[in-house]
Scaffold this motif. Structure first.
Motif, PDB file in Angstrom:
ATOM      1  N   THR A  71       0.815  -1.219   0.000  1.00  0.00           N
ATOM      2  CA  THR A  71       0.000   0.000   0.000  1.00  0.00           C
ATOM      3  C   THR A  71       0.848   1.268   0.000  1.00  0.00           C
ATOM      4  O   THR A  71       0.322   2.360   0.161  1.00  0.00           O
ATOM      5  N   THR A  74       3.378   5.057  -4.974  1.00  0.00           N
ATOM      6  CA  THR A  74       3.956   4.543  -6.211  1.00  0.00           C
ATOM      7  C   THR A  74       5.431   4.877  -6.344  1.00  0.00           C
ATOM      8  O   THR A  74       6.208   4.060  -6.840  1.00  0.00           O
ATOM      9  N   TYR A  97       2.068  -7.498  -4.872  1.00  0.00           N
ATOM     10  CA  TYR A  97       2.217  -6.217  -5.565  1.00  0.00           C
ATOM     11  C   TYR A  97       1.501  -6.307  -6.919  1.00  0.00           C
ATOM     12  O   TYR A  97       2.084  -6.719  -7.906  1.00  0.00           O
TER      13      TYR A  97
END
Length: 102
Positions: A71, A74, A97
Protein backbone atom coordinates in the motif's frame (compact mmCIF):
# COMPACT_ATOMS: atom_id res chain seq x y z
CA UNK A 1 61.50 31.17 63.10
CA UNK A 2 63.14 33.59 60.74
CA UNK A 3 63.07 33.34 56.95
CA UNK A 4 66.73 32.37 56.85
CA UNK A 5 66.40 29.47 59.28
CA UNK A 6 66.14 26.09 57.48
CA UNK A 7 63.18 23.90 58.30
CA UNK A 8 63.72 20.73 60.21
CA UNK A 9 62.50 17.56 58.52
CA UNK A 10 59.52 16.04 60.29
CA UNK A 11 59.54 12.35 61.00
CA UNK A 12 56.40 10.39 60.48
CA UNK A 13 55.00 8.49 63.46
CA UNK A 14 55.71 4.78 63.43
CA UNK A 15 52.53 2.75 63.15
CA UNK A 16 51.94 -0.95 63.03
CA UNK A 17 50.46 -2.34 59.82
CA UNK A 18 46.78 -3.20 59.98
CA UNK A 19 46.10 -6.73 61.16
CA UNK A 20 49.58 -7.37 62.58
CA UNK A 21 48.34 -7.49 66.19
CA UNK A 22 45.63 -10.04 65.52
CA UNK A 23 43.19 -7.50 64.13
CA UNK A 24 41.89 -9.75 61.37
CA UNK A 25 38.61 -7.89 60.74
CA UNK A 26 40.48 -4.59 60.30
CA UNK A 27 42.37 -5.97 57.31
CA UNK A 28 39.17 -7.29 55.73
CA UNK A 29 37.36 -3.99 56.27
CA UNK A 30 40.02 -2.20 54.23
CA UNK A 31 39.27 -4.44 51.23
CA UNK A 32 35.49 -4.27 51.57
CA UNK A 33 34.96 -1.11 49.47
CA UNK A 34 36.96 -2.63 46.61
CA UNK A 35 34.79 -5.73 46.65
CA UNK A 36 31.61 -3.64 46.59
CA UNK A 37 32.77 -1.77 43.48
CA UNK A 38 33.33 -4.92 41.41
CA UNK A 39 29.62 -5.81 41.08
CA UNK A 40 28.84 -2.18 40.26
CA UNK A 41 31.40 -2.16 37.47
CA UNK A 42 30.00 -5.45 36.15
CA UNK A 43 26.45 -4.10 36.19
CA UNK A 44 27.50 -0.96 34.35
CA UNK A 45 29.41 -3.04 31.78
CA UNK A 46 26.41 -5.31 31.16
CA UNK A 47 24.10 -2.31 30.84
CA UNK A 48 26.48 -0.68 28.35
CA UNK A 49 26.61 -3.91 26.35
CA UNK A 50 22.82 -4.11 26.24
CA UNK A 51 22.55 -0.50 25.11
CA UNK A 52 25.10 -1.17 22.37
CA UNK A 53 23.25 -4.29 21.18
CA UNK A 54 19.84 -2.59 21.14
CA UNK A 55 21.30 0.48 19.42
CA UNK A 56 22.96 -1.70 16.79
CA UNK A 57 19.74 -3.58 16.15
CA UNK A 58 17.77 -0.34 15.75
CA UNK A 59 20.44 1.03 13.40
CA UNK A 60 20.38 -2.20 11.36
CA UNK A 61 16.60 -2.10 11.03
CA UNK A 62 16.71 1.56 10.04
CA UNK A 63 19.34 1.10 7.35
CA UNK A 64 18.17 -2.29 6.04
CA UNK A 65 14.43 -2.03 5.92
CA UNK A 66 12.56 -4.74 4.08
CA UNK A 67 10.50 -4.36 0.95
CA UNK A 68 7.92 -1.57 0.88
CA UNK A 69 4.35 -2.35 1.81
CA UNK A 70 1.96 -3.09 -1.05
CA UNK A 71 0.00 0.00 0.00
CA UNK A 72 3.05 2.27 -0.21
CA UNK A 73 3.06 5.23 -2.60
CA UNK A 74 3.96 4.54 -6.21
CA UNK A 75 7.23 6.44 -6.04
CA UNK A 76 8.46 3.89 -3.48
CA UNK A 77 7.01 0.81 -5.22
CA UNK A 78 8.38 1.42 -8.72
CA UNK A 79 12.10 1.34 -7.80
CA UNK A 80 11.49 -1.83 -5.81
CA UNK A 81 9.49 -3.52 -8.59
CA UNK A 82 12.17 -2.90 -11.21
CA UNK A 83 15.07 -3.94 -8.94
CA UNK A 84 16.83 -7.29 -9.30
CA UNK A 85 15.79 -8.27 -5.76
CA UNK A 86 12.14 -8.26 -6.82
CA UNK A 87 12.78 -10.52 -9.81
CA UNK A 88 14.36 -13.27 -7.70
CA UNK A 89 11.59 -13.31 -5.09
CA UNK A 90 9.14 -16.23 -5.04
CA UNK A 91 5.90 -15.83 -6.95
CA UNK A 92 3.69 -15.73 -3.86
CA UNK A 93 5.65 -12.74 -2.57
CA UNK A 94 5.36 -11.00 -5.95
CA UNK A 95 1.58 -11.43 -6.04
CA UNK A 96 1.25 -8.99 -3.14
CA UNK A 97 2.22 -6.22 -5.56
CA UNK A 98 -0.52 -6.09 -8.22
CA UNK A 99 0.58 -4.87 -11.61
CA UNK A 100 4.23 -5.57 -10.92
CA UNK A 101 4.19 -9.33 -11.52
CA UNK A 102 6.30 -10.18 -14.55
Amino acid sequence: MTPTTPRKPMTSPVTAPAGSAGNGPAAQAANAPVQKKKPLVAIVAVAALLVAIVGGWILWKTLHSGPPLPTAPTDKLVPYAIAAKFKVRPGDKKQLYPGAVQ
